[in-house]
Design an enzyme around this catalytic site. Structure first.
Site, mmCIF file in Angstrom:
data_model
loop_
_atom_site.group_PDB
_atom_site.id
_atom_site.type_symbol
_atom_site.label_atom_id
_atom_site.label_comp_id
_atom_site.label_asym_id
_atom_site.label_seq_id
_atom_site.Cartn_x
_atom_site.Cartn_y
_atom_site.Cartn_z
ATOM 1 C CB CYS A 38 37.254 14.876 3.553
ATOM 2 S SG CYS A 38 36.697 13.616 2.821
ATOM 3 C CG ASP A 60 35.319 34.201 43.483
ATOM 4 O OD1 ASP A 60 36.360 34.644 44.235
ATOM 5 O OD2 ASP A 60 34.690 34.806 42.923
ATOM 6 C CE LYS A 87 32.801 51.414 44.976
ATOM 7 N NZ LYS A 87 33.740 52.402 44.535
ATOM 8 C CD GLU A 118 40.163 47.155 38.914
ATOM 9 O OE1 GLU A 118 40.216 47.894 40.065
ATOM 10 O OE2 GLU A 118 40.256 45.585 39.183
ATOM 11 C CE LYS A 144 34.464 42.362 41.593
ATOM 12 N NZ LYS A 144 36.019 42.589 41.359
ATOM 13 C CG ASP A 156 38.625 35.330 38.251
ATOM 14 O OD1 ASP A 156 39.827 34.992 38.294
ATOM 15 O OD2 ASP A 156 38.239 36.550 37.978
ATOM 16 C CB ALA A 157 33.796 30.698 38.922
ATOM 17 C CD GLU A 158 37.440 26.046 38.046
ATOM 18 O OE1 GLU A 158 37.032 25.415 37.549
ATOM 19 O OE2 GLU A 158 38.345 26.870 37.778
HETATM 20 S S1 IVH Z 1 35.690 49.722 45.256
HETATM 21 C C1 IVH Z 1 36.939 49.911 49.405
HETATM 22 N N1 IVH Z 1 34.816 49.891 42.768
HETATM 23 O O1 IVH Z 1 37.251 44.757 42.626
HETATM 24 C C2 IVH Z 1 36.476 49.740 48.023
HETATM 25 N N2 IVH Z 1 36.288 48.136 43.377
HETATM 26 O O2 IVH Z 1 36.898 42.388 44.419
HETATM 27 C C3 IVH Z 1 37.438 49.025 47.118
HETATM 28 N N3 IVH Z 1 37.153 46.805 41.302
HETATM 29 O O3 IVH Z 1 40.024 45.498 44.644
HETATM 30 C C4 IVH Z 1 37.008 48.861 45.833
HETATM 31 N N4 IVH Z 1 35.860 47.818 39.813
HETATM 32 O O4 IVH Z 1 40.139 45.962 42.398
HETATM 33 C C5 IVH Z 1 35.504 49.288 43.607
HETATM 34 N N5 IVH Z 1 34.034 50.223 40.529
HETATM 35 C C6 IVH Z 1 34.915 49.562 41.438
HETATM 36 C C7 IVH Z 1 35.420 48.439 41.019
HETATM 37 C C8 IVH Z 1 36.422 47.783 41.980
HETATM 38 C C9 IVH Z 1 36.664 46.825 40.162
HETATM 39 C C10 IVH Z 1 37.877 45.781 41.834
HETATM 40 C C11 IVH Z 1 38.875 46.313 42.721
HETATM 41 C C12 IVH Z 1 38.776 45.585 44.137
HETATM 42 C C13 IVH Z 1 38.171 44.316 43.626
HETATM 43 C C14 IVH Z 1 37.249 43.636 44.846
#
Ligand code: IVH
Length: 700
Positions: free
Chosen positions: A436, A47, A299, A182, A125, A43-45
């Site tokens: 050994c 990004d 958010k 998710e 996340k 993922d890091a590469e």
């Molecule tokens: S919100 C408009 N909340 O991360 C907002 N996403 O890199 C949409 N993801 O596509 C996403 N945990 O698959 C949101 N608590 C969370 C999340 C989350 C994982 C994922 C999701 C998104 C991706 C973005």
């Protein structure tokens, strides 16, 4: 009109060619990640590729076009499943890689709101697969992947097998409700799946994310059902005929009231400082969760403010993903070599192209044994996934098969040791280890001395690997008892040693003579005899001579020892060569027994009690000693086997949450004293005090 901006040595043509290359690469890797569930880069590469392209487009605005991957998300769906057009697009998130990027996002939000204050909701996340669930008149009618954000794949029959997802909603639910969240594979399911793969001799899954995504994209829903997936909901999509909301946290509470799983660690945050602390907390505590996360999502809470901030072409301006440093990277496996330990165990290890992962540079990683190399099927020359999670030692997870070189051949375990004696390597049938078989093997001899002098053993400062190798090479020591015959003059013959360093090392050797008995026992290097069994033996018998004279039955019935270790102890001391070493240690002045034997009743034998937070009457060491003196253990983390968790002031939040989730009894200091006295739980503490799943998002 031309808007070429950058005026350094890169020409527009060069930049265009490079952008094209990056776009092709990004599209390719997007497809491997999103459609094939088999990424070739970490993922890091990935990004980094997107960031490089974005930088190029910033430097050369002429290169921007709406089909660029910087302007869209994910990959165009494959052909296996029906296409689903999302009525409300499923956008991605912008990333913040560190606190300054998080701060810059906070500034942009503040500017976008014309200086009005915002409050935030912080979420984990989840490292899984984004899913949109559609309910019509209270019944789940469709489940779709994100795809490219506008069109996803219909995976309804597969998602219907996920137990955590409600299939119907309570009466009075909206006419149409889309729930985004998710789907993920809990770590326990992932480990069970890989254990099954190992038993069946099939390829293991590299990580829970790929395993989870692969499990969803199955033609046969029965396969998905067997994979034990789960779900966290975090966002609404299209809603028709539902209640009005003014904030995100209200929508989460609503989702919870309808029966959707909402993560218990979600928090409302009033300030940007609190947001940052939340991010740092979970960066450092991510491994305490029973599923994988790769960051925190922040958010803006107010839906009106979200409206004001709006979206870029691919992501909302009102949210940001604070990404954790990567724990997985790809690198080249240069070679597989074998090291020989003090017991003769021959361990294959990976020599890697150095790679920075999990906070340090990794250039070597153990491959454990012959079967592990075969199961992982890693071969010299392979591109491999390297994982270093938290304090855990780095691991070669597996090869990236699509990048395997055509001429690669499986690795064969060598048949002889590379020591000067070239002794035979032997694997006894039914055992995992290759050995050994020559006890005089100089590799083994050196490792025995290193182990004796190490921190866990006699702790002789300055007697590290290099010094031991030098002493052995010069023939000054042939076993660890020989350390106590060394003189300052002997040490002065070593390269790099002067009067001061030689005297210091001499003093360190002499100073180790009165180490407590458990350390001496560990230092002897008896197979299977680790620190806790050594401590148990020392407590029970008091002196080395009493242990040597003890019967097998006496040893085996000692709490914390058992038959296997008793066998090894009896065997070890009955070997005349070992008895000779013991006598030389005695002659060298090594103390054979200075341990305080606990006279307390062993009423916590076999019980693990975790202490978190400060107690009034005990500091941490005292609390641990009180448990150990009664035969118990005091591990640093909570598991299903934990007997009780003692909670003082400012306890670790994750330990508490885990104890609650597992239903482990939670005790205060008075409860702790009760357990110490009786070995049992105080009345009324047999159950947990709450259900972590019921904690609402709150402004704690
Ligand atoms: S919100 C408009 N909340 O991360 C907002 N996403 O890199 C949409 N993801 O596509 C996403 N945990 O698959 C949101 N608590 C969370 C999340 C989350 C994982 C994922 C999701 C998104 C991706 C973005």
């Amino acid at each position: 009109m031309t808007t070429v901006k950058k005026t350094d040595s890169t020409s527009l043509d060069e930049a265009r060619a490079r952008a094209e290359n990056l776009r092709t690469a990004i599209a390719y890797h997007n497809d491997r990640y999103n459609n094939l569930d088999s990424p070739e880069i970490s993922d890091a590469e990935f990004d980094q590729l997107v960031r490089d392209l974005r930088q190029l487009e910033t430097d050369f605005p002429d290169l921007i076009d709406e089909t660029s991957p910087t302007q869209s998300v994910g990959a165009t769906p494959g052909a296996t499943f029906e296409a689903v057009r999302h009525r409300v697009p499923m956008t991605s998130l912008d990333n913040a890689m560190d606190s300054s990027e998080l701060g810059a996002w906070g500034d942009r939000v503040a500017r976008g709101l014309g200086g009005a204050e915002a409050t935030f909701v912080c979420e984990l996340k989840i490292d899984g697969l984004a899913m949109s669930l559609r309910y019509e008149n209270g019944v789940m009618v469709q489940a779709a992947t994100r795809g490219d954000g506008r069109v996803g794949e219909d995976v309804t029959p597969n998602v219907a097998t996920v137990a955590a997802i409600p299939k119907t909603l309570p009466p009075g639910s909206p006419d149409v409700l889309e729930v985004r969240g998710e789907i993920y594979m809990p770590l326990a399911s992932f480990e069970a799946l890989n254990a099954r793969a190992a038993a069946a001799g099939t390829q293991r899954f590299v990580n829970p994310r790929n395993a989870g995504a692969g499990s969803l994209r199955q033609k046969d829903p029965a396969v998905t059902a067997s994979r034990e997936l789960s779900f966290w909901s975090y966002q609404l999509g299209e809603v028709v005929g539902g209640p009005e909301f003014t904030s995100h946290h209200e929508t989460l509470e609503y989702l919870r009231s309808l029966g959707f799983p909402v993560n218990p660690n979600i928090r409302q945050m009033a300030t940007r400082d609190e947001v940052e602390s939340y991010c740092f907390h979970w960066r450092d505590s991510r491994h305490e969760l029973p599923y994988e996360i790769d960051g925190v999502v922040v958010k803006v809470d107010s839906l009106a403010q979200r409206e004001t901030l709006g979206f870029t072409s691919k992501a909302p301006r009102w949210a940001i993903a604070f990404k954790f440093p990567p724990e997985e990277r790809n690198t080249i496996l240069r070679n597989i070599q074998v090291s020989v330990g003090r017991t003769g165990r021959a361990t294959p290890f990976a020599v890697l192209e150095p790679v920075f992962v999990g906070g340090s540079t990794v250039s070597m990683a153990t491959l454990h044994n012959q079967d592990q190399v075969r199961i992982k099927d890693v071969r010299p020359g392979d591109t491999v996934v390297v994982r270093k999670a938290g304090d855990v030692i780095p691991e070669v997870v597996g090869p990236v098969l699509s990048l395997r070189l055509p001429d690669s051949v499986p690795w064969e375990f060598p048949t002889t040791c590379s020591c000067p004696l070239q002794s035979t390597f032997l694997r006894v049938e039914g055992e995992a280890d290759t050995r050994c078989v020559e006890p005089e093997c100089p590799f083994q001899r050196d490792q025995r001395i290193i182990h004796f002098a190490s921190r866990g053993g006699m702790d002789i400062e300055g007697m590290g690997e290099r010094t031991v190798f030098a002493l052995a090479d010069k023939g000054l020591v042939r076993d660890y008892a020989g350390l106590y015959s060394l003189t300052v003059d002997d040490l002065l013959t070593l390269e790099g040693f002067g009067q001061i360093s030689a005297t210091n090392l001499f003093n360190a050797i002499q100073g180790s003579k009165d180490r407590p008995l458990p350390r001496l026992l560990v230092g002897l290097g008896i197979k299977n005899l680790g620190p806790s069994a050594a401590e148990a033996l020392a407590r029970a018998f008091g002196t080395l001579d009493a242990i040597i004279g003890a019967s097998h039955a006496d040893l085996a019935t000692t709490e914390g020892v058992g038959g296997v270790i008793a066998d090894k102890v009896v065997n070890w001391f009955s070997d005349p060569a070992h008895r000779e070493i013991i006598e030389r240690l005695r002659a060298g002045g090594v103390e054979f027994g200075n341990v305080v034997v606990s006279r307390l009743a062993q009423n916590l034998a076999g019980k693990a009690i975790v202490v978190t937070g400060g107690l009034e009457g005990f500091n941490r060491e005292e609390a641990e000693a009180a448990i150990k003196d009664r035969g118990g253990k005091s591990p640093g983390s909570v598991s299903a086997k934990t007997f009780a968790v003692v909670v003082g002031n400012e306890p670790g939040a994750s330990k508490l949450t885990k104890a609650e989730a597992l239903g482990i009894p939670i005790l205060d200091e008075a409860g702790f004293r009760f357990v110490l006295e009786t070995g049992g739980l105080p009345p009324g503490s047999g159950e947990s005090t709450g259900d972590a799943g019921d904690v609402p998002p709150s402004a704690e």
